[in-house]
Design a protein around this motif. Structure first.
Motif, PDB file in Angstrom:
ATOM      1  N   THR A   1      49.736  43.955  41.717  1.00 58.92           N
ATOM      2  CA  THR A   1      50.238  42.906  42.296  1.00 58.92           C
ATOM      3  C   THR A   1      51.241  43.485  43.392  1.00 58.92           C
ATOM      4  O   THR A   1      51.590  42.739  44.285  1.00 58.92           O
ATOM      5  CB  THR A   1      51.123  41.970  41.455  1.00 58.92           C
ATOM      6  OG1 THR A   1      52.082  42.629  40.683  1.00 58.92           O
ATOM      7  CG2 THR A   1      50.112  41.222  40.494  1.00 58.92           C
TER       8      THR A   1
ATOM      9  N   HIS B   1      54.533  37.443  38.071  1.00 55.40           N
ATOM     10  CA  HIS B   1      54.796  38.340  39.329  1.00 55.40           C
ATOM     11  C   HIS B   1      56.105  38.667  39.894  1.00 55.40           C
ATOM     12  O   HIS B   1      57.025  37.989  38.952  1.00 55.40           O
ATOM     13  CB  HIS B   1      53.957  37.226  40.265  1.00 55.40           C
ATOM     14  CG  HIS B   1      52.665  37.320  40.481  1.00 55.40           C
ATOM     15  ND1 HIS B   1      51.745  37.827  41.191  1.00 55.40           N
ATOM     16  CD2 HIS B   1      51.698  36.716  39.540  1.00 55.40           C
ATOM     17  CE1 HIS B   1      50.488  37.649  40.870  1.00 55.40           C
ATOM     18  NE2 HIS B   1      50.497  36.867  40.089  1.00 55.40           N
TER      19      HIS B   1
ATOM     20  N   GLN C   1      38.457  34.242  37.715  1.00 47.68           N
ATOM     21  CA  GLN C   1      39.405  34.576  39.096  1.00 47.68           C
ATOM     22  C   GLN C   1      38.892  35.683  39.888  1.00 47.68           C
ATOM     23  O   GLN C   1      39.312  36.761  39.445  1.00 47.68           O
ATOM     24  CB  GLN C   1      40.772  34.488  38.588  1.00 47.68           C
ATOM     25  CG  GLN C   1      40.844  35.667  37.419  1.00 47.68           C
ATOM     26  CD  GLN C   1      42.247  36.086  37.181  1.00 47.68           C
ATOM     27  OE1 GLN C   1      43.320  35.520  37.444  1.00 47.68           O
ATOM     28  NE2 GLN C   1      42.380  37.405  36.525  1.00 47.68           N
TER      29      GLN C   1
ATOM     30  N   VAL D   1      39.767  36.798  42.515  1.00 46.99           N
ATOM     31  CA  VAL D   1      40.935  36.936  43.365  1.00 46.99           C
ATOM     32  C   VAL D   1      42.051  37.868  42.982  1.00 46.99           C
ATOM     33  O   VAL D   1      42.535  37.629  41.849  1.00 46.99           O
ATOM     34  CB  VAL D   1      41.167  35.439  44.080  1.00 46.99           C
ATOM     35  CG1 VAL D   1      42.284  35.830  45.144  1.00 46.99           C
ATOM     36  CG2 VAL D   1      40.051  34.644  44.741  1.00 46.99           C
TER      37      VAL D   1
ATOM     38  N   TYR E   1      45.927  39.137  44.189  1.00 47.78           N
ATOM     39  CA  TYR E   1      46.891  38.539  44.892  1.00 47.78           C
ATOM     40  C   TYR E   1      47.992  40.039  45.018  1.00 47.78           C
ATOM     41  O   TYR E   1      48.191  40.482  44.009  1.00 47.78           O
ATOM     42  CB  TYR E   1      47.738  37.619  44.311  1.00 47.78           C
ATOM     43  CG  TYR E   1      49.118  37.399  45.280  1.00 47.78           C
ATOM     44  CD1 TYR E   1      48.926  36.716  46.476  1.00 47.78           C
ATOM     45  CD2 TYR E   1      50.073  37.518  44.869  1.00 47.78           C
ATOM     46  CE1 TYR E   1      50.061  36.187  47.281  1.00 47.78           C
ATOM     47  CE2 TYR E   1      51.495  37.299  45.558  1.00 47.78           C
ATOM     48  CZ  TYR E   1      51.334  36.369  46.765  1.00 47.78           C
ATOM     49  OH  TYR E   1      52.219  36.348  47.622  1.00 47.78           O
TER      50      TYR E   1
ATOM     51  N   VAL F   1      45.341  38.433  49.555  1.00 49.97           N
ATOM     52  CA  VAL F   1      44.481  38.465  48.875  1.00 49.97           C
ATOM     53  C   VAL F   1      43.043  39.213  48.850  1.00 49.97           C
ATOM     54  O   VAL F   1      42.679  39.549  50.041  1.00 49.97           O
ATOM     55  CB  VAL F   1      44.271  37.018  48.489  1.00 49.97           C
ATOM     56  CG1 VAL F   1      45.128  36.177  47.860  1.00 49.97           C
ATOM     57  CG2 VAL F   1      43.415  36.226  49.448  1.00 49.97           C
TER      58      VAL F   1
ATOM     59  N   ASP G   1      39.012  39.183  47.324  1.00 54.79           N
ATOM     60  CA  ASP G   1      37.837  38.665  46.604  1.00 54.79           C
ATOM     61  C   ASP G   1      36.793  39.837  46.388  1.00 54.79           C
ATOM     62  O   ASP G   1      37.109  40.942  46.743  1.00 54.79           O
ATOM     63  CB  ASP G   1      37.431  37.371  47.048  1.00 54.79           C
ATOM     64  CG  ASP G   1      36.369  37.292  48.264  1.00 54.79           C
ATOM     65  OD1 ASP G   1      36.214  38.624  48.855  1.00 54.79           O
ATOM     66  OD2 ASP G   1      36.251  36.438  48.906  1.00 54.79           O
TER      67      ASP G   1
ATOM     68  N   LYS H   1      42.273  30.723  49.884  1.00 58.57           N
ATOM     69  CA  LYS H   1      42.224  31.627  48.909  1.00 58.57           C
ATOM     70  C   LYS H   1      43.725  31.912  48.739  1.00 58.57           C
ATOM     71  O   LYS H   1      44.283  31.926  47.542  1.00 58.57           O
ATOM     72  CB  LYS H   1      41.409  32.369  48.552  1.00 58.57           C
ATOM     73  CG  LYS H   1      39.703  32.059  48.362  1.00 58.57           C
ATOM     74  CD  LYS H   1      38.958  33.101  48.115  1.00 58.57           C
ATOM     75  CE  LYS H   1      37.507  32.703  47.885  1.00 58.57           C
ATOM     76  NZ  LYS H   1      36.505  33.847  47.631  1.00 58.57           N
TER      77      LYS H   1
ATOM     78  N   GLU I   1      46.025  28.976  47.919  1.00 60.23           N
ATOM     79  CA  GLU I   1      45.849  28.243  46.699  1.00 60.23           C
ATOM     80  C   GLU I   1      46.659  29.269  45.524  1.00 60.23           C
ATOM     81  O   GLU I   1      47.084  28.799  44.677  1.00 60.23           O
ATOM     82  CB  GLU I   1      44.447  28.385  46.312  1.00 60.23           C
ATOM     83  CG  GLU I   1      43.807  27.147  46.978  1.00 60.23           C
ATOM     84  CD  GLU I   1      42.356  27.302  46.909  1.00 60.23           C
ATOM     85  OE1 GLU I   1      41.625  28.224  46.476  1.00 60.23           O
ATOM     86  OE2 GLU I   1      41.588  26.257  47.330  1.00 60.23           O
ATOM     87  N   LYS I   2      46.307  30.576  45.666  1.00 57.99           N
ATOM     88  CA  LYS I   2      46.933  31.505  44.747  1.00 57.99           C
ATOM     89  C   LYS I   2      48.581  31.416  44.984  1.00 57.99           C
ATOM     90  O   LYS I   2      49.194  31.618  43.875  1.00 57.99           O
ATOM     91  CB  LYS I   2      46.268  33.061  45.037  1.00 57.99           C
ATOM     92  CG  LYS I   2      47.061  34.018  44.245  1.00 57.99           C
ATOM     93  CD  LYS I   2      46.880  33.843  42.674  1.00 57.99           C
ATOM     94  CE  LYS I   2      45.402  34.121  42.214  1.00 57.99           C
ATOM     95  NZ  LYS I   2      45.258  34.095  40.794  1.00 57.99           N
TER      96      LYS I   2
ATOM     97  N   GLU J   1      49.590  28.532  43.043  1.00 55.09           N
ATOM     98  CA  GLU J   1      49.308  28.622  41.480  1.00 55.09           C
ATOM     99  C   GLU J   1      50.657  29.457  41.051  1.00 55.09           C
ATOM    100  O   GLU J   1      51.010  28.838  39.803  1.00 55.09           O
ATOM    101  CB  GLU J   1      47.987  29.480  41.505  1.00 55.09           C
ATOM    102  CG  GLU J   1      47.896  29.693  39.934  1.00 55.09           C
ATOM    103  CD  GLU J   1      46.736  30.650  39.751  1.00 55.09           C
ATOM    104  OE1 GLU J   1      46.772  31.763  39.015  1.00 55.09           O
ATOM    105  OE2 GLU J   1      45.691  30.561  40.551  1.00 55.09           O
TER     106      GLU J   1
END
Length: 533
Positions: free
Chosen positions: A49, A65, A408, A410, A412, A431, A433, A491, A494-495, A498
């Motif tokens: 991360t 995180h 998931q 994805v 980050y 990110v 994917d 994406k 959204e992350k 989240e």
């Protein structure tokens, strides 16, 4: 009903996946690490991360995180009053817990390890030879080589454990962190030259400015100490000091190299050069051979620990053994050493795991996991409730060969240390994917200690990791990729929603951004407009 498994988490420092032979790069041989892959599972897409030591360790320990645990940079110290996975295992499952080796999350009453029945750690980076260690608050000098010592202490603790209860051991090696010092018995290894990476002479065209300015270049930024060379006396003419007050100097890379003389620190052998290319490749070979010789002890000691488990009745079957690194590392790719960046070699962590009860031998997983997922996975195997504060997700199903439909895919990443005084690496987030990688270079320091002010132009990068696995072509502005840009931006947002991280790219120029790039409408804008409905 099976009893709760023991968990041994072995972590090296700066060990690139390519420097483990089961990953197929062909630059070294690591039979004991390969044994974990042969007897268990290898992950090809495990990501960090935040590609720097201290923040990665904090994320692994807490399952959150870095903007949540507060350990965002190399100079951050963890608040040891925070909940962590060792505390959860000990209180929730009756586990015996130990931390042995490199801690690197601070010293003193507020920052020393907590949640562990036993701990003995290296102060700071620690030393390779005759290291000082802090054992339960007391300092003691241990004679020998650090990798051997950490393994000895790990085995000794397992032997003395309460055999009626499961155990959780974090065995953290210093190696192969720079400056690279191998065990004397391994100095003869790797006499043949290592193959140069295809991108060693990268010119950084069609990339963000961050790639050009970073001071992590093999040709320019390695020190005399890194390569085991005699550092001459003198001023800047004999090598640039990295930072004021630090005794090590960088090895020069002059346009005219014919007058440069470099001397081996141990043998006194003198090296001369006829071109900058010859000098750069000399530095690469010295770097790689010293790095790989240091890894030889890691492999040897992982073998010792596995042999011990196999010799003790029931331990091999009942123990999860994991090997990883705190992040990836550049091995000359793009001309770099070190880490920090979201480019693949730095971003990817090796991850090997053996657990005969659930993991099929010689398994390979191509699903995406992250180091924030480690702690929830430990708790899942221990049948302990995963606390609501943890942001990671257990990947136990992947280890059983099952990929959930909603997995998931994805990862980050966010690197906060904008232009630190040594490496000049820019702050960024993004990110990845299964195919694409989006990076935003926001180039701000947020007033963090050890960094310099921002003000540099903000930039986006998009890489098609299928068509361009070497990440040489930024296709963010390519018309053919505009739908991908929109998808990957969503994406990313959204992350960030989240996990509760700040979307800097929408902070000051949000409305221009969301309406300006091909009409893209951000999901964050929608949420802002509808937050009261």
């Amino acid at each position: 009903m099976a009893t709760a498994p023991n968990i041994i988490f072995i972590m090296a420092d700066d060990h690139a996946a390519k420097a483990i032979s089961c990953y197929g790069a062909g630059i070294n041989h690591t039979p004991n690490l390969d044994r974990l892959a042969k007897e268990g599972m290898r992950f090809n897409h495990c990501y960090v991360t935040n590609s720097i030591c201290t923040p990665s360790r904090a994320t692994i320990l807490t399952g959150v995180h870095n903007h949540v645990n507060g350990v965002r940079t190399l100079v951050s110290d963890i608040d040891n009053r925070l909940p962590n996975v060792a505390k959860q295992l000990r209180v929730g499952g009756g586990y015996q817990t130990a931390m042995i080796g490199k801690w690197h999350l601070g010293e003193g009453p507020r920052h020393e390890p907590t949640g562990f029945d036993y701990w003995t750690v290296l102060p700071g980076q620690g030393d390779y030879h005759d290291p000082m260690m802090i054992e339960m608050g007391s300092r003691v000098v241990e004679k020998g080589y650090a990798t051997d010592i950490i393994t000895d202490k790990s085995i000794s603790w397992i032997e003395k454990r309460d055999k009626s209860r499961p155990f959780f051991l974090m065995c953290h090696h210093k190696a192969p962190h720079r400056s690279w010092e191998c065990h004397p018995k391994h100095k003869h290894l790797y006499q043949e030259d290592v193959k140069l990476p295809d991108t060693f002479t990268d010119d950084y065209k069609n990339r963000a400015r961050a790639a050009t300015v970073a001071k992590m270049k093999v040709a320019d930024d390695l020190t005399y100490g890194d390569l085991g060379l005699v550092q001459p006396e003198g001023g800047d003419e004999v090598g640039e000091r990295l930072v004021k007050g630090w005794h090590e100097r960088k090895i020069p890379n002059p346009k005219d190299v014919t007058s440069l003389r470099l001397m081996d620190r141990e043998t006194g052998v003198m090296f001369t050069f006829t071109s900058q290319t010859e000098l750069a490749e000399f530095k690469f070979q010295r770097y790689m051979k010293r790095y790989l010789r240091t890894i030889a002890s890691i492999d040897e000691n992982v073998g010792r620990l596995l042999d011990y488990l196999d010799s003790e009745a029931g331990l091999a079957e009942s123990t999860i053994v994991i090997y990883t690194s705190d992040q990836g590392f550049f091995l000359g790719e793009h001309g770099w050493f070190d880490k920090r960046f979201m480019y693949e070699e730095s971003f990817q962590m090796p991850f090997l795991i053996r657990y005969p009860r659930e993991i099929q031998p010689q398994s390979v997983c191509d699903d995406i996991i992250s180091n924030v997922d480690f702690a929830p996975t430990f708790l899942d195997f221990a049948s302990i409730r995963i606390p609501s504060y943890m942001q990671g997700v257990s990947f136990r199903s992947l280890l059983q060969g099952r990929t959930p439909a909603d997995w998931q895919q994805v990862a980050y990443h966010r690197y906060w240390m904008h232009r630190d005084v040594i490496h000049d690496a820019y702050a960024h987030y993004g990110v990845r994917d299964q195919r694409y990688k989006l990076i935003y270079w926001y180039n701000e320091d947020f007033g963090l200690e050890g960094t310099r002010p921002g003000g540099e132009e903000k930039e986006w990068e998009l890489f098609d990791c299928q068509e361009d696995p070497l990440e040489l072509f930024n296709c963010y502005h390519d018309p053919r990729y505009q739908e991908v840009v929109q998808t990957m931006t969503k994406k990313l947002e959204e992350k960030m929603l989240e996990i509760g991280d700040e979307p800097v790219h929408l902070r000051d120029d949000a409305w221009n951004y969301v309406n300006g790039v091909n009409g893209t409408v951000s999901i964050l804008k929608d949420k802002i407009l509808n937050r009261n409905h």
